[in-house]
Design a protein around this motif. Structure first.
Motif, PDB file in Angstrom:
ATOM      1  N   ALA A 167       1.977  -2.363   2.488  1.00 37.41           N
ATOM      2  CA  ALA A 167       1.232  -2.842   3.660  1.00 37.41           C
ATOM      3  C   ALA A 167       1.548  -1.986   4.880  1.00 37.41           C
ATOM      4  O   ALA A 167       0.642  -1.620   5.650  1.00 37.41           O
ATOM      5  CB  ALA A 167       1.576  -4.303   3.927  1.00 37.41           C
ATOM      6  N   GLU A 168       2.819  -1.655   5.033  1.00 36.31           N
ATOM      7  CA  GLU A 168       3.213  -0.833   6.187  1.00 36.31           C
ATOM      8  C   GLU A 168       2.583   0.558   6.111  1.00 36.31           C
ATOM      9  O   GLU A 168       2.084   1.083   7.119  1.00 36.31           O
ATOM     10  CB  GLU A 168       4.732  -0.713   6.233  1.00 36.31           C
ATOM     11  CG  GLU A 168       5.242   0.051   7.444  1.00 36.31           C
ATOM     12  CD  GLU A 168       6.756   0.064   7.536  1.00 36.31           C
ATOM     13  OE1 GLU A 168       7.275   0.747   8.436  1.00 36.31           O
ATOM     14  OE2 GLU A 168       7.418  -0.594   6.707  1.00 36.31           O
ATOM     15  N   LYS A 226      -1.553  -0.202  -1.290  1.00 42.63           N
ATOM     16  CA  LYS A 226      -2.152   0.858  -0.474  1.00 42.63           C
ATOM     17  C   LYS A 226      -3.549   1.210  -0.978  1.00 42.63           C
ATOM     18  O   LYS A 226      -4.492   1.375  -0.188  1.00 42.63           O
ATOM     19  CB  LYS A 226      -1.243   2.090  -0.504  1.00 42.63           C
ATOM     20  CG  LYS A 226      -1.640   3.191   0.447  1.00 42.63           C
ATOM     21  CD  LYS A 226      -0.565   4.279   0.519  1.00 42.63           C
ATOM     22  CE  LYS A 226      -0.297   4.905  -0.827  1.00 42.63           C
ATOM     23  NZ  LYS A 226       0.618   6.066  -0.744  1.00 42.63           N
ATOM     24  N   GLN A 274      -7.017  -6.359   5.263  1.00 42.22           N
ATOM     25  CA  GLN A 274      -6.178  -6.321   6.456  1.00 42.22           C
ATOM     26  C   GLN A 274      -4.928  -7.198   6.356  1.00 42.22           C
ATOM     27  O   GLN A 274      -4.012  -7.049   7.141  1.00 42.22           O
ATOM     28  CB  GLN A 274      -6.997  -6.764   7.675  1.00 42.22           C
ATOM     29  CG  GLN A 274      -8.140  -5.841   8.021  1.00 42.22           C
ATOM     30  CD  GLN A 274      -7.665  -4.442   8.383  1.00 42.22           C
ATOM     31  OE1 GLN A 274      -6.757  -4.276   9.200  1.00 42.22           O
ATOM     32  NE2 GLN A 274      -8.271  -3.431   7.762  1.00 42.22           N
ATOM     33  N   SER A 275      -4.915  -8.131   5.383  1.00 41.46           N
ATOM     34  CA  SER A 275      -3.798  -9.071   5.263  1.00 41.46           C
ATOM     35  C   SER A 275      -3.325  -9.131   3.818  1.00 41.46           C
ATOM     36  O   SER A 275      -4.118  -9.308   2.901  1.00 41.46           O
ATOM     37  CB  SER A 275      -4.224 -10.464   5.719  1.00 41.46           C
ATOM     38  OG  SER A 275      -4.646 -10.444   7.071  1.00 41.46           O
ATOM     39  N   ILE A 332      -1.456  -2.301   7.582  1.00 39.37           N
ATOM     40  CA  ILE A 332      -1.972  -3.663   7.624  1.00 39.37           C
ATOM     41  C   ILE A 332      -0.794  -4.644   7.610  1.00 39.37           C
ATOM     42  O   ILE A 332       0.366  -4.237   7.489  1.00 39.37           O
ATOM     43  CB  ILE A 332      -2.934  -3.950   6.450  1.00 39.37           C
ATOM     44  CG1 ILE A 332      -2.223  -3.768   5.115  1.00 39.37           C
ATOM     45  CG2 ILE A 332      -4.142  -3.009   6.531  1.00 39.37           C
ATOM     46  CD1 ILE A 332      -3.095  -4.084   3.912  1.00 39.37           C
ATOM     47  N   ALA A 333      -1.080  -5.932   7.693  1.00 41.64           N
ATOM     48  CA  ALA A 333      -0.022  -6.926   7.882  1.00 41.64           C
ATOM     49  C   ALA A 333       0.298  -7.682   6.600  1.00 41.64           C
ATOM     50  O   ALA A 333      -0.600  -8.037   5.830  1.00 41.64           O
ATOM     51  CB  ALA A 333      -0.438  -7.920   8.955  1.00 41.64           C
ATOM     52  N   ALA A 349      -6.028  -1.685  -0.148  1.00 41.79           N
ATOM     53  CA  ALA A 349      -6.314  -1.730   1.289  1.00 41.79           C
ATOM     54  C   ALA A 349      -7.315  -0.642   1.670  1.00 41.79           C
ATOM     55  O   ALA A 349      -8.265  -0.884   2.441  1.00 41.79           O
ATOM     56  CB  ALA A 349      -5.028  -1.573   2.078  1.00 41.79           C
ATOM     57  N   GLU A 350      -7.121   0.539   1.125  1.00 46.30           N
ATOM     58  CA  GLU A 350      -8.009   1.652   1.451  1.00 46.30           C
ATOM     59  C   GLU A 350      -9.378   1.481   0.791  1.00 46.30           C
ATOM     60  O   GLU A 350     -10.403   1.815   1.379  1.00 46.30           O
ATOM     61  CB  GLU A 350      -7.368   2.969   1.004  1.00 46.30           C
ATOM     62  CG  GLU A 350      -6.107   3.326   1.799  1.00 46.30           C
ATOM     63  CD  GLU A 350      -5.367   4.527   1.218  1.00 46.30           C
ATOM     64  OE1 GLU A 350      -5.752   4.975   0.116  1.00 46.30           O
ATOM     65  OE2 GLU A 350      -4.402   4.989   1.853  1.00 46.30           O
ATOM     66  N   CYS A 359      -5.483 -14.187   3.493  1.00 50.75           N
ATOM     67  CA  CYS A 359      -5.001 -13.126   2.609  1.00 50.75           C
ATOM     68  C   CYS A 359      -6.164 -12.399   1.924  1.00 50.75           C
ATOM     69  O   CYS A 359      -6.997 -13.032   1.270  1.00 50.75           O
ATOM     70  CB  CYS A 359      -4.078 -13.713   1.548  1.00 50.75           C
ATOM     71  SG  CYS A 359      -2.643 -14.575   2.232  1.00 50.75           S
ATOM     72  N   ASP A 360      -6.205 -11.094   2.082  1.00 47.67           N
ATOM     73  CA  ASP A 360      -7.202 -10.272   1.401  1.00 47.67           C
ATOM     74  C   ASP A 360      -6.673  -9.750   0.069  1.00 47.67           C
ATOM     75  O   ASP A 360      -7.417  -9.606  -0.898  1.00 47.67           O
ATOM     76  CB  ASP A 360      -7.599  -9.076   2.276  1.00 47.67           C
ATOM     77  CG  ASP A 360      -8.185  -9.493   3.604  1.00 47.67           C
ATOM     78  OD1 ASP A 360      -9.090 -10.341   3.596  1.00 47.67           O
ATOM     79  OD2 ASP A 360      -7.737  -8.974   4.641  1.00 47.67           O
TER      80      ASP A 360
END
Length: 386
Positions: free
Chosen positions: A193-194, A161, A170-171, A198-199, A164-165, A225-226
């Motif tokens: 991810a949820e 989390k 995104q992946s 993101i996925a 991602a932030e 994949c990020d």
């Protein structure tokens, strides 16, 4: 005279009662307490198990030199599992049936601990501060199980989390050992991810002795994949990060959990692991080396071993201190029941690891904080706390 005789009789009865209680409690004699551990001293997590064992022994050696606990010294018996299940079960059988240990401390490996519970639980043997952050360390029956820190699930969830932030990933993907250890980290990765919206797009599984990750990283690159979470051995995690850099995957963020949050990982020569993230439940030792508690520990450990400590030496030391606190609180009439009750009263600030430890009848997890860290210039730097 009659009163003297009555007092002598009462004292004799109390002594006999205590001796009988001790005789009925495995691993406790009038002058010794036997603590066991099934650890990894030679396998893929030896960089965890070896320093953790040394850290615990520093505490036990000091306690024994000062007369022990309620007149009993501690004998710490460690069996090497090499991170292999057959050797782990041999170790558990020896410790329980030959050495007759009172409790287990710092046994390493999620699958090894889970299998060991089948032998520990029927005897009511306490399992304290295992070197695994799996949720299964507190599986039912929970009465005899105590963990120190947050779970792999929460560590990977919070770490994903955050990344991602922070970077707009995104992946998300995972590289993992297909064991209880790896599968929990994948579950936490998907949950993170949820939560981040993101996925989760791909995963690769690996053997404990695998060393070539070019094919797997190529697959993850193709999947876009990020963020990649890692649930691998220590050397494998280092190899993955180094290989990714050689392949030019500079935008791919790699995240480990407490299993990768090691001093040796940060200090790989040439900056190989710079930019690698790890989410754990304690604070790095050397980034706080000037603080009173870490400084005192570093001095004591170096005097005892002739070595500079690493992060898991600190963890071993802290776990042994927890064990000592509970043994002291349990009193001289030591039984499994009195020890468990004593563990459930512990509530203290552990200045060494940087966390508040509290246990209770319905709370056998000492701390639940998660700290996200990144390697910068060969050292861990904390960047987020939840």
């Amino acid at each position: 005279m009659k009163n003297v005789i009555m007092r002598l009789a009462a004292a004799t009865a109390l002594t006999a009662s205590a001796t009988l209680a001790n005789a009925q409690t495995q691993g406790v004699t009038d002058d010794e307490i036997i603590i066991g551990s099934v650890n990894d001293l030679s396998g893929i997590f030896a960089a965890v198990g070896v320093p953790a064992t040394k850290g615990a022994n520093v505490v036990f050696d000091r306690v024994n030199a000062n007369g022990g606990i309620h007149g009993r010294t501690i004998r710490y018996v460690v069996e090497d599992n090499g991170y292999q299940m057959p050797r782990a079960m041999q170790g558990y059988n020896k410790l329980l049936n030959r050495d007759k240990v009172f409790a287990m401390l710092q046994s390493l490996g999620t699958p090894m601990n889970v299998a060991g519970f089948k032998l520990l639980d029927p005897k009511g043997i306490p399992n304290v501060a295992p070197l695994s952050a799996a949720r299964q360390m507190l599986q039912e029956p929970m009465d005899n199980k105590f963990t120190a820190f947050s779970t792999y699930f929460d560590q990977s969830r919070v770490g994903v989390k955050y990344l991602a932030e922070q970077f707009g990933g995104q992946s998300v993907c995972s590289m993992y050992l297909p064991t209880d250890f790896g599968e929990e980290i994948v579950e936490g990765t998907k949950a993170g991810a949820e939560e981040a919206g993101i996925a989760f797009v791909a995963e690769t599984t690996h053997k404990p002795d695998e060393t070539d990750f070019v094919g797997s990283l190529s697959k993850l690159k193709e999947e876009g994949c990020d963020i990649v979470t890692i649930a691998l051995g220590v050397r494998q995690a280092i190899t993955v990060v180094g290989t990714a850099k050689k392949m030019g995957l500079a935008d791919m963020k790699f995240l480990g959990t407490s299993a990768s949050f090691l001093t040796v990982v940060a200090q790989v020569p040439g900056g190989v692991t710079d930019g690698f993230y790890a989410a754990a439940s304690w604070q790095d030792l050397w980034s706080r080396a000037d603080e009173p508690a870490p400084a005192a520990f570093i001095e004591e450990y170096k005097a005892a071993t002739g070595e500079d400590p690493v992060g898991f030496a600190m963890l071993g030391y802290s776990a042994a201190e927890t064990m000592v606190k509970a043994l002291e609180a349990a009193g001289p009439d030591l039984t499994h029941e009195s020890f468990i009750a004593a563990m459930e009263t512990l509530d203290y600030q552990d200045e060494l690891v940087g966390n508040h430890m509290t246990f209770g009848p319905d709370d056998h997890q000492g701390a639940d904080s998660v700290y996200v860290n990144v390697v910068e210039n060969g050292a861990w730097k904390m960047v987020y706390e939840e």
